[in-house]
Write a protein that holds these residues in place. Structure first.
Motif, PDB file in Angstrom:
ATOM      1  N   UNK A 378      11.050   1.712  32.318  1.00  0.00           N
ATOM      2  CA  UNK A 378      11.356   3.059  32.834  1.00  0.00           C
ATOM      3  C   UNK A 378      12.834   3.175  33.159  1.00  0.00           C
ATOM      4  N   UNK A 379      13.370   2.137  33.782  1.00  0.00           N
ATOM      5  CA  UNK A 379      14.793   2.172  34.167  1.00  0.00           C
ATOM      6  C   UNK A 379      15.679   2.311  32.930  1.00  0.00           C
ATOM      7  N   UNK A 380      15.352   1.567  31.896  1.00  0.00           N
ATOM      8  CA  UNK A 380      16.153   1.648  30.666  1.00  0.00           C
ATOM      9  C   UNK A 380      15.970   3.011  30.001  1.00  0.00           C
ATOM     10  N   UNK A 381      14.726   3.495  29.959  1.00  0.00           N
ATOM     11  CA  UNK A 381      14.457   4.799  29.327  1.00  0.00           C
ATOM     12  C   UNK A 381      15.302   5.885  29.980  1.00  0.00           C
ATOM     13  N   UNK A 382      15.387   5.822  31.324  1.00  0.00           N
ATOM     14  CA  UNK A 382      16.083   6.883  32.064  1.00  0.00           C
ATOM     15  C   UNK A 382      17.587   6.657  32.144  1.00  0.00           C
ATOM     16  N   UNK A 388      15.071  14.119  25.967  1.00  0.00           N
ATOM     17  CA  UNK A 388      14.293  15.001  25.094  1.00  0.00           C
ATOM     18  C   UNK A 388      12.828  14.587  25.052  1.00  0.00           C
ATOM     19  N   UNK A 389      12.529  13.389  24.519  1.00  0.00           N
ATOM     20  CA  UNK A 389      11.123  12.952  24.436  1.00  0.00           C
ATOM     21  C   UNK A 389      11.067  11.430  24.506  1.00  0.00           C
ATOM     22  N   UNK A 407       9.214   8.808  33.096  1.00  0.00           N
ATOM     23  CA  UNK A 407      10.308   8.906  32.117  1.00  0.00           C
ATOM     24  C   UNK A 407      10.885  10.326  32.149  1.00  0.00           C
ATOM     25  N   UNK A 408      12.206  10.447  32.351  1.00  0.00           N
ATOM     26  CA  UNK A 408      12.864  11.748  32.572  1.00  0.00           C
ATOM     27  C   UNK A 408      13.192  12.430  31.240  1.00  0.00           C
ATOM     28  N   UNK A 409      12.146  13.011  30.635  1.00  0.00           N
ATOM     29  CA  UNK A 409      12.340  13.739  29.373  1.00  0.00           C
ATOM     30  C   UNK A 409      11.464  14.998  29.392  1.00  0.00           C
TER      31      UNK A 409
END
Ligand code: NDP
Ligand code: 6NA
Length: 457
Positions: A378-382, A388-389, A407-409
């Motif tokens: 999650x940290x890497x995703x954000x 976007x997605x 996840x911030x998308x």
């Protein structure tokens, strides 16, 4: 900018289209504004919805021709082009059959009296659209706009003028009055002037941050509503309990879809350490053995990029990533010969101080990251400018849902690849833009949601 059809498979210039003049723009805005002021825009919705039904039927009837035009003009696989033609008819039918419900007045319980919200058109809209889904990007704006009563002037990407022309031809053949949709072959400066025009009330744009920022700034300066759908750097998270065979198959498909020129697709592969080696081995084999070639050939799985410029830009981007410490695990170069072909590419060891860590690769280039835990995933995703997605693969759905929510998308897909459907909202946050297209959310972006209240007697 010249509007030209250049076949990306052969680099052959097929046709050059004349730009529209300022006089053409004035005529287009005058016609569109008069249509907005007419009963056609402000009156009963049914005549406008009938145009969408007829448009969908016309699209179905010309499916193969339309698909081939797109493949020859921007290089997507013929099977993907057919899918795109199919979905634009579905979007037209979706709004034809749901817009009246979406735009119906909605009552509000109020102590002040009888209250409700009505949904009214706001006026002429400008659409500025990219080449990667040359029909879909247009229909995503046109269908809700015509249903709501907003006429549209459109600036399409300069490398897909044939798609732009045939879309307008279909709209006119479906019985839309002059002014409902007008394609304009114009420059960025003329786009800015259109946004400033008092007859224009909103702008919808899909494309790069640079273009989006310029359009949003101009819209803001003239207090016009805008929606932006820009780049993305979507994660493809594979947890240690994922179905690996499925994740590999879908990961390759998603990264190579539209030759990797899709905003919502797998770009940053985030692998749990327990399965990382196995996934990477299988993923590498699959990426290395895809059939590369003519997108008109049904057996091809990876076609060309949209333009020679796109190949040059991607080559430089990969080179820069390697110069900053990334490891080239597969591919990495343009393919010599005719056409805009680029090798399926895998980069590993992309550290946070490498510019590539924050960059979208708009081509068949996958970045591999390995994490020890869900929290690290999650940290890497954000840790991205984009939002976007994204996709999460796990056979524990509750575990996947938990990651999806963090996840911030604008969207997260579980155990499948990011895609689109008329009923699903599309859009993102952060530098991926704002606003939503499609679904009930999309048709409400450019309507006046007007409160009416009758005081208690
Ligand atoms: N969200 C999405 O679906 C898509 C996003 N992108 C993003 O855009 C990047 C580059 O793709 P590209 O097609 O070049 O995107 P661009 O943003 O350059 O083009 C998108 C549209 O905007 C127009 N445009 C470009 N600059 C301006 C400006 N200053 N003012 C007004 N209009 C402008 C383009 O016209 P013209 O073609 O004449 O330059 C085109 O019609 C990709 O790397 C990707 O990140 C691209 C495609 C789809
Ligand atoms: C699947 C349709 C996606 C269209 C916009 C994009 O992400 O490039």
């Amino acid at each position: 900018m010249a509007y030209q059809t250049i076949n990306p498979t052969t680099n052959e210039l097929l046709k050059t289209y004349a730009n529209h003049t300022d006089a053409d723009i004035e005529a287009a805005l005058d016609t569109a504004h008069k249509l907005y002021k007419s009963q056609w825009s402000k009156g009963p919705i049914q005549p406008r919805l009938q145009v969408l039904e007829r448009l969908a039927d016309l699209i179905d009837a010309r499916k193969e021709e339309l698909a081939r035009i797109a493949t020859v003009e921007m290089g997507k696989l013929i099977s993907d082009a057919r899918d795109e033609v199919w979905i634009i008819a579905e979007i037209a039918r979706y709004y034809a059959r749901n817009a009246e419900k979406f735009l119906a007045p909605s009552k509000i319980d109020s102590q002040l009296g009888e209250a409700w919200v009505e949904n009214h058109p706001i006026g002429v809209l400008l659409a500025v659209e990219p080449w990667n889904f040359p029909y879909y990007q247009l229909m995503r704006v046109f269908a809700p706009a015509i249903a709501a009563g907003n006429p549209v002037v459109a600036k399409h990407a300069s490398i897909v003028p044939h798609c732009a022309s045939v879309f307008e031809e279909l709209v006119n053949e479906a019985g839309a009055p002059k002014g409902a949709w007008k394609n304009l072959f114009i420059t960025s400066t003329q786009v800015a002037n259109i946004i400033a025009d008092e007859r224009v009330q909103g702008a919808a744009m899909t494309g790069s941050e640079g273009a989006g920022s310029a359009i949003a700034a101009q819209a803001g300066k003239y207090l016009k509503k805008s929606t932006l759908e820009m780049g993305g750097n979507d994660v493809f998270v594979v947890l240690d309990d994922a179905d690996l065979e499925k994740a590999v198959e879908i990961g390759v498909f998603s990264r190579l879809h539209i030759s990797g020129q899709e905003c919502i697709c797998a770009k940053r592969f985030v692998l749990h350490e327990n399965i990382a080696d196995e996934f990477l081995a299988r993923f590498t084999t699959a990426m290395a053995t895809v059939t590369i070639g003519d997108p008109l050939d049904e057996s091809t799985k990876l076609g060309p990029l949209s333009s020679a410029e796109a190949v040059k830009g991607l080559s430089k981007q990969v080179e820069r990533a390697l110069q900053n410490g990334a490891t080239l695990h597969l591919g990495g170069k343009a393919i010599a010969g005719k056409g805009n072909f680029f090798e399926p590419t895998i980069l590993t060891d992309v550290t946070r101080d490498n510019p590539a860590y924050f960059e979208e690769f708009f081509g068949p280039v996958a970045q591999i990251y390995v994490v020890k835990s869900d929290d690290e995933a999650v940290e890497l995703a954000n840790d991205s400018r984009y939002g976007l997605a994204g996709a999460v693969f796990s056979q524990n759905i509750e575990r996947a849902k938990s990651l999806a929510s963090r996840i911030e998308t604008g969207a997260v897909w579980i155990n499948t690849f990011a895609s689109t459907a008329p009923e699903l909202p599309f859009g993102g946050v952060k530098r991926s833009g704002y606003g939503r297209e499609l679904s009930e959310l999309g048709i409400k972006e450019f309507v006046n949601q007007k409160l009416v209240l009758v005081a208690k007697s």
